[in-house]
Design a protein around this motif. Structure first.
Motif, PDB file in Angstrom:
ATOM      1  N   GLN A 169       6.311  -7.744   5.983  1.00  0.00           N
ATOM      2  CA  GLN A 169       5.492  -7.461   4.813  1.00  0.00           C
ATOM      3  C   GLN A 169       6.271  -6.586   3.817  1.00  0.00           C
ATOM      4  O   GLN A 169       6.282  -6.854   2.612  1.00  0.00           O
ATOM      5  CB  GLN A 169       4.230  -6.766   5.346  1.00  0.00           C
ATOM      6  N   ARG A 215      -6.883   0.377   7.115  1.00  0.00           N
ATOM      7  CA  ARG A 215      -6.812   1.691   6.459  1.00  0.00           C
ATOM      8  C   ARG A 215      -5.369   2.195   6.402  1.00  0.00           C
ATOM      9  O   ARG A 215      -4.993   2.937   5.510  1.00  0.00           O
ATOM     10  CB  ARG A 215      -7.695   2.666   7.240  1.00  0.00           C
ATOM     11  N   GLU A 216      -4.548   1.805   7.369  1.00  0.00           N
ATOM     12  CA  GLU A 216      -3.145   2.230   7.380  1.00  0.00           C
ATOM     13  C   GLU A 216      -2.242   1.232   6.655  1.00  0.00           C
ATOM     14  O   GLU A 216      -1.017   1.315   6.762  1.00  0.00           O
ATOM     15  CB  GLU A 216      -2.669   2.430   8.826  1.00  0.00           C
ATOM     16  N   GLY A 217      -2.843   0.281   5.958  1.00  0.00           N
ATOM     17  CA  GLY A 217      -2.038  -0.656   5.181  1.00  0.00           C
ATOM     18  C   GLY A 217      -1.248  -1.630   6.034  1.00  0.00           C
ATOM     19  O   GLY A 217      -0.245  -2.178   5.591  1.00  0.00           O
ATOM     20  N   ARG A 218      -1.687  -1.854   7.247  1.00  0.00           N
ATOM     21  CA  ARG A 218      -0.917  -2.715   8.142  1.00  0.00           C
ATOM     22  C   ARG A 218      -1.425  -4.146   8.157  1.00  0.00           C
ATOM     23  O   ARG A 218      -0.738  -5.039   8.650  1.00  0.00           O
ATOM     24  CB  ARG A 218      -0.938  -2.123   9.555  1.00  0.00           C
ATOM     25  N   THR A 232     -12.492   4.759   7.033  1.00  0.00           N
ATOM     26  CA  THR A 232     -12.229   3.821   8.124  1.00  0.00           C
ATOM     27  C   THR A 232     -13.539   3.370   8.758  1.00  0.00           C
ATOM     28  O   THR A 232     -13.701   2.206   9.146  1.00  0.00           O
ATOM     29  CB  THR A 232     -11.334   4.491   9.178  1.00  0.00           C
ATOM     30  N   ARG A 267       0.666   3.421   3.119  1.00  0.00           N
ATOM     31  CA  ARG A 267       0.661   2.761   4.428  1.00  0.00           C
ATOM     32  C   ARG A 267       1.236   3.678   5.508  1.00  0.00           C
ATOM     33  O   ARG A 267       2.167   4.438   5.279  1.00  0.00           O
ATOM     34  CB  ARG A 267       1.404   1.427   4.378  1.00  0.00           C
ATOM     35  N   LEU A 268       0.616   3.598   6.672  1.00  0.00           N
ATOM     36  CA  LEU A 268       0.950   4.370   7.885  1.00  0.00           C
ATOM     37  C   LEU A 268       0.555   5.834   7.842  1.00  0.00           C
ATOM     38  O   LEU A 268       0.702   6.541   8.833  1.00  0.00           O
ATOM     39  CB  LEU A 268       2.439   4.260   8.245  1.00  0.00           C
ATOM     40  N   PHE A 269       0.069   6.296   6.714  1.00  0.00           N
ATOM     41  CA  PHE A 269      -0.355   7.704   6.662  1.00  0.00           C
ATOM     42  C   PHE A 269      -1.689   7.871   7.392  1.00  0.00           C
ATOM     43  O   PHE A 269      -2.459   6.918   7.498  1.00  0.00           O
ATOM     44  CB  PHE A 269      -0.473   8.173   5.209  1.00  0.00           C
ATOM     45  N   ALA A 301      -5.540   8.627   8.297  1.00  0.00           N
ATOM     46  CA  ALA A 301      -6.723   8.233   7.538  1.00  0.00           C
ATOM     47  C   ALA A 301      -7.397   9.413   6.849  1.00  0.00           C
ATOM     48  O   ALA A 301      -7.870   9.294   5.726  1.00  0.00           O
ATOM     49  CB  ALA A 301      -7.723   7.547   8.467  1.00  0.00           C
ATOM     50  N   THR A 337      -7.742 -10.590   6.323  1.00  0.00           N
ATOM     51  CA  THR A 337      -7.206 -10.989   7.630  1.00  0.00           C
ATOM     52  C   THR A 337      -8.025 -10.359   8.753  1.00  0.00           C
ATOM     53  O   THR A 337      -8.325 -11.010   9.757  1.00  0.00           O
ATOM     54  CB  THR A 337      -5.732 -10.574   7.740  1.00  0.00           C
ATOM     55  N   ASP A 380     -13.183   9.098  10.437  1.00  0.00           N
ATOM     56  CA  ASP A 380     -12.870   9.125   9.005  1.00  0.00           C
ATOM     57  C   ASP A 380     -13.821   8.201   8.241  1.00  0.00           C
ATOM     58  O   ASP A 380     -13.939   7.009   8.558  1.00  0.00           O
ATOM     59  CB  ASP A 380     -11.423   8.658   8.805  1.00  0.00           C
ATOM     60  N   TYR A 400       4.895  -5.923  10.318  1.00  0.00           N
ATOM     61  CA  TYR A 400       4.913  -4.831   9.348  1.00  0.00           C
ATOM     62  C   TYR A 400       6.215  -4.837   8.538  1.00  0.00           C
ATOM     63  O   TYR A 400       6.210  -4.683   7.318  1.00  0.00           O
ATOM     64  CB  TYR A 400       4.733  -3.498  10.083  1.00  0.00           C
ATOM     65  N   GLU A 454       0.015 -12.792   2.023  1.00  0.00           N
ATOM     66  CA  GLU A 454       0.439 -13.088   3.386  1.00  0.00           C
ATOM     67  C   GLU A 454       0.967 -14.513   3.460  1.00  0.00           C
ATOM     68  O   GLU A 454       0.444 -15.414   2.801  1.00  0.00           O
ATOM     69  CB  GLU A 454      -0.735 -12.869   4.346  1.00  0.00           C
ATOM     70  N   ARG A 509      -3.691  12.973   4.785  1.00  0.00           N
ATOM     71  CA  ARG A 509      -2.966  11.947   4.027  1.00  0.00           C
ATOM     72  C   ARG A 509      -2.247  12.559   2.826  1.00  0.00           C
ATOM     73  O   ARG A 509      -1.090  12.237   2.541  1.00  0.00           O
ATOM     74  CB  ARG A 509      -3.964  10.863   3.604  1.00  0.00           C
ATOM     75  N   ASP A 549       0.859  -1.187   0.000  1.00  0.00           N
ATOM     76  CA  ASP A 549       0.000   0.000   0.000  1.00  0.00           C
ATOM     77  C   ASP A 549       0.895   1.238   0.000  1.00  0.00           C
ATOM     78  O   ASP A 549       1.663   1.462   0.944  1.00  0.00           O
ATOM     79  CB  ASP A 549      -0.877  -0.030   1.262  1.00  0.00           C
TER      80      ASP A 549
END
Lengths: 464, 464, 464
Positions: free
Chosen positions: A111, C437-440, C16, A8-10, A12, C445, C13, A108, A123, A17, A5
């Motif tokens: 991945q 939402r954070e791509g984690r 999310t 990722r981690l940004f 929401a 899953t 959000d 994390y 996964e 973002r 992604d």
């Protein structure tokens, strides 16, 4: 998934973002500076192919084996301190327990590594254990997966290792002298066993130091001179820092005669637990004094109860996943050292913690006054997305953004280095994006600061 | 920028932000109630023009000078306890270190002050140091920038100062008697030196108190009577609270004879550190007893190691940026006092903390049972946007929203008062907006509560 | 409002929130598993109609009465330990103090209960006190509001009670034997008074135990055998766990002779406070040993100063809202127990805390290594939306999602059970939605995990 992604981690919120994306783009390609870690310098020097996937990603990584152990997989089945375990079986065990890693920092990073290095975006699972084992094994056999090729591909500019004070540093010297290798691999002076009479290896370390220094083991002055001489040896080989892993950050300012008397009894194994703590606290202060003299940055990693489970230590040795944090205290413990050296020119002290309550309560207020003191990046159990953002929020409002150490990966898992630095960059971008979105700073300042945080700050703090 | 971000500090999510805007609009114009702070009453009484920008915004503000010191600017260059520093040079130093303030509470307040008062919306920098110095200097020379004009422009209704128990309070009396001044400037009884034998000034304070009371310094009953008499003096001059700054919130319920014996030895300087703590703990309990009698709200500010860096204290004195928080404990420490007075009618005790772990763990559960006990607003290092929202989240779920003290600016920086109160109002609006957005309360309740929190609650808690 | 907000507690959000909705839908209808709580088994056995609204929702709930007390309503006016209070007056007092509950967990649960059970969607107030009293009273008179009907309507599959070791468990036996009742109501072994010499009831408990076991009260072996026999009695009646409420989680591994000597002095009331702690710590270790033998899950609830306000305890007894948390320590305190049983097959130890600093610092690292150790769900003051999400964030990054106990309502308020479980389900969905939402992690899953967390995990941990 066919890619990681990109967001990722940004945060929401779409507006925030978008800002985070913009800030991240400014730093995602910067070189990696790793001023503290645990990669073996011989890995780079020898440049041998990595072994199998299990030897690379599972067995040596106590972040990983601990969670498998908690999930019911015995350490011997993971090859920890055990000969003859089948790598494919280890990999299968790992793959079939992937649920244990959801939401963790290790999950994390994995991945990221699997995707970026091996093109594996599904996964891991019991079903794809064999195919991924084969795919990774095949990649590892290729020349472009050797350590030096990866060092370059990762964009590593500086990589510090962690070394015994009596290490001859020949691996570092060989790398520095090698015209075919452009990176900087720097040693770090790590004298825990040499300064802590409660350490299992203290007596032996003191003896070896005395022998190397041509002095008697019960000569305190010789002991101090010996340590200083070894530090000089490290400085000559490019070291920029000396690292201290201690149970508490207690520092003590002892008169010389008292310290000498304790030392003599320490090498005879006569100190009580409390006396050993006092001597270690004194040696932290002496080490700061040496840093003022030789310029090595002092990094302090306190607050861990090492080897918590005796039976596991007996069977598998140290660093096997049962080091457990303790509450820490810095305000009073560090005062003797800071009274002496808190404003000493060019002295740098970086404080790490595993007790995140100390970030806002003690470390940030200290770093907000003492020019010598820097907030260490969240470490170990705290080197993870939410934890890092909590540390940012806990320290910035009183210490600002310019009193941090810059990111430190602290890893022995070479392949995880880019994943960890990328994570840190995404989080700095996310944090600054939030400040902009909340009207607390301007986007132009954020653009300038994000580059400073990733690049200028670690260069300055670690004198790179 | 040509204006401050009207949505600053509001949540990023557009729906929640819209709610926050609506709630903030209900309170942004309410009068300022400042029941605890450190503004000099003579500032208002004399109504002299402020000095230059450095004397106004840099030198006297230890929130600011500490970060400059951490950034490498010596305190003498900032004019701290130093004669003859050039204000323009101080201002230049401040402007060229603005990056140190990004993300800090001080930086946020400054941005508000510069924009609202001086129309300066560009970030300060080395480049605009001289022009902003001139612009601010010119404004400060105008009559509408004198303290009383600003007092009115800021919409301050009540401003409490912090005063020595032996202060004659003539400044407060003069202001109260002045038909040309409509504001209320109230004194606050602050007896730290008088009740803590470990305080540098204890002996001298006890002597002056005895002299003022016409009693002998080693007469314990006279000492208690003297304190009560001074409190009465404060009450007559409009005081609503007595404030206690202590290292720990230990309270002790000593038999009178034992307390008298400790006191006699205390004035002779004979107490150990531990005995001094016990006596101080006893005097906190005695002070609560006096509050029950005279109605003064008791506010407790514990948990600071004052004057951490000895050499700096030696050269520059107290309040120079190196007061560092300590872990605190309330559950056991306050129990003796609460056993006696926790349910006493009309007794109000407001607990402040710099150890935010105590908000949820101790202070909120205590305030959720004892009618006398209120959660103090986040203070000092915690008086900042993220910290305030963390405190809200940590206390509300167990103590609700009606057990807080209301906002307290605690400042000696007069110009920052509106910025601080505005920040608090934005954050209350943001927090309530989140509750509404998460379906935890209705917008109609939130509308009512936001006004209560800003206006009714501090009036009630501080008996204004 | 004419319904509860269907999106309550979901992230603000919109993207999310959409994910959270999807995940919540997968678990909202699952049966309720309540492996630890304080409902009286006779409530279900006798199946009598509930009393009036005050007796149902106010008087017996110390989460509620404490906040009313803090708001100035004396406990006797709420009917606490007081005969003859008028239920309607109690209800009026409650309704007119609703503002005290805004933002609290209790307020949130109440809103759910009133809406779902009684169709009351307006906030309670002085104005609607009488009408809501009448409306609820009318409902309570109906058969479908009797305990068993509600048990079924709530979808409760398992409900554990908390019981004295000498309880004959006849209520549980009767329910198990009743063909007309399909639920499982399980006892829980709770021996606090029996193992803690500092407990007010220790001497009496030890005597009753000795009598029941046919041994002498000062026979240590008989005492241990007696406890083990009572545990067996519980196991035979379906118990799955033994619960320990202690001031600190100190565990001590004493030699048998030393323990026997302490015990003999304990029953004579001769132990110092410190010795009592040691004996209790030893009995925690002994209890773990018994759990290894009989399979009862060990749950540990430490860190509370019970009955903080003496005068209130004197008048109203225990559980009246003034139990206040303390800072806790697990790393060192639990080590003796974990050395012995941390890797014992099938031993389960669930750690609860009221000191949330221990989640990330100690409990998660411990649960991330020891297979026997599970992170207890946020409890009591921490059983609330923001607190639960903080605990998730503090533990997941190092311990993952599979090392938790599953949700535990711990309640004596029968009607609040669905509200509490629904809250937990919404929060698990919200947390996982954020990870996605954070791509984690992936949505697939997350879909699998949300069901595991709500259903499979408590079944596994509590051996249901």
């Amino acid at each position: 998934m066919s890619e990681l992604d990109p967001d990722r981690l940004f945060p929401a919120d779409p507006g925030t973002r978008e800002l985070a994306r913009e800030l991240y783009a400014l730093v995602s390609g910067l070189p990696i500076l790793s001023p503290h870690g645990h990669v073996d310098p011989d890995l780079i020097r020898l440049d041998q192919p990595f072994g199998d996937p299990a030897a690379l990603l599972v067995t040596p990584d106590h972040y990983v084996t601990r969670l498998l152990h908690a999930s019911g997989v015995p350490l011997e089945q993971l090859g920890v301190a055990t000969e003859g375990a089948d790598p494919r079986e280890i990999w299968r065990a790992f793959c079939s327990h992937q649920t244990a890693f959801v939401g963790t920092a290790s999950g994390y990073w994995l991945q990221h590594e699997l995707g970026e290095l091996f093109g594996i975006f599904d996964e891991l699972s019991a079903e794809n254990a064999d195919s991924t084992f084969d795919l990774i094994s095949a990649a590892l056999a290729r020349d472009d997966f050797r350590p030096r090729a990866l060092f370059q591909r990762f964009g590593i500019e500086v990589l510090a290792t962690t070394d015994d004070p009596l290490d001859d540093l020949s691996a570092h010297a060989a790398l520095a002298a090698d015209p075919g290798f452009a990176g900087r691999v720097l040693p770090t002076f790590r004298p825990d066993a040499y300064i802590d009479p409660a350490h299992r290896g203290f007596r032996s370390a003191a003896e070896r130091l005395a022998e190397a220094s041509g002095t008697s083991v019960d000569n305190y002055e010789g002991y101090l001179d010996g340590l200083a001489a070894r530090r000089e040896h490290f400085v000559r080989h490019g070291a920029v820092s000396a690292d201290f892993g201690v149970r508490t950050p207690l520092t003590v300012d002892l008169p010389g005669a008292e310290a000498a008397a304790l030392y003599k009894r320490a090498v005879r194994g006569e100190l009580s637990f409390a006396e050993a703590e006092v001597f270690r606290g004194h040696m932290l202060l002496e080490s700061a004094r040496m840093s003022v003299a030789d310029g090595l940055v002092m990094t302090l990693h306190p607050g861990v109860f090492r080897d918590h489970h005796g039976p596991t230590w007996d069977r598998f040795g140290p660093d096997t996943g049962h080091d457990i944090p303790l509450a820490s205290e810095f305000t009073q413990n560090l005062r003797p050292l800071l009274q002496r050296f808190g404003t000493a020119p060019d002295f740098h002290l970086v404080l790490f913690t595993l007790d995140e309550t100390t970030y806002g309560r003690e470390i940030a207020p200290l770093a907000g006054f003492y020019p010598s003191l820097f907030v260490g990046a969240p470490w170990w159990f705290l080197d993870a997305p939410d934890s890092i953002l909590r540390a940012r929020a806990a320290t910035t409002e009183s210490a600002g953004l310019t009193r941090g150490s810059g990111f430190i990966d602290d890893t022995r898992a070479f392949l995880s280095i880019p994943a960890r630095h990328d994570m840190a960059r995404r989080l700095e971008a996310s944090y600054l994006a939030r400040l902009v979105r909340e009207g607390r700073t301007s986007i132009s300042t954020a653009r300038r600061l994000v580059v400073d945080l990733i690049d200028a700050q670690p260069r300055k703090v670690f004198k790179l």
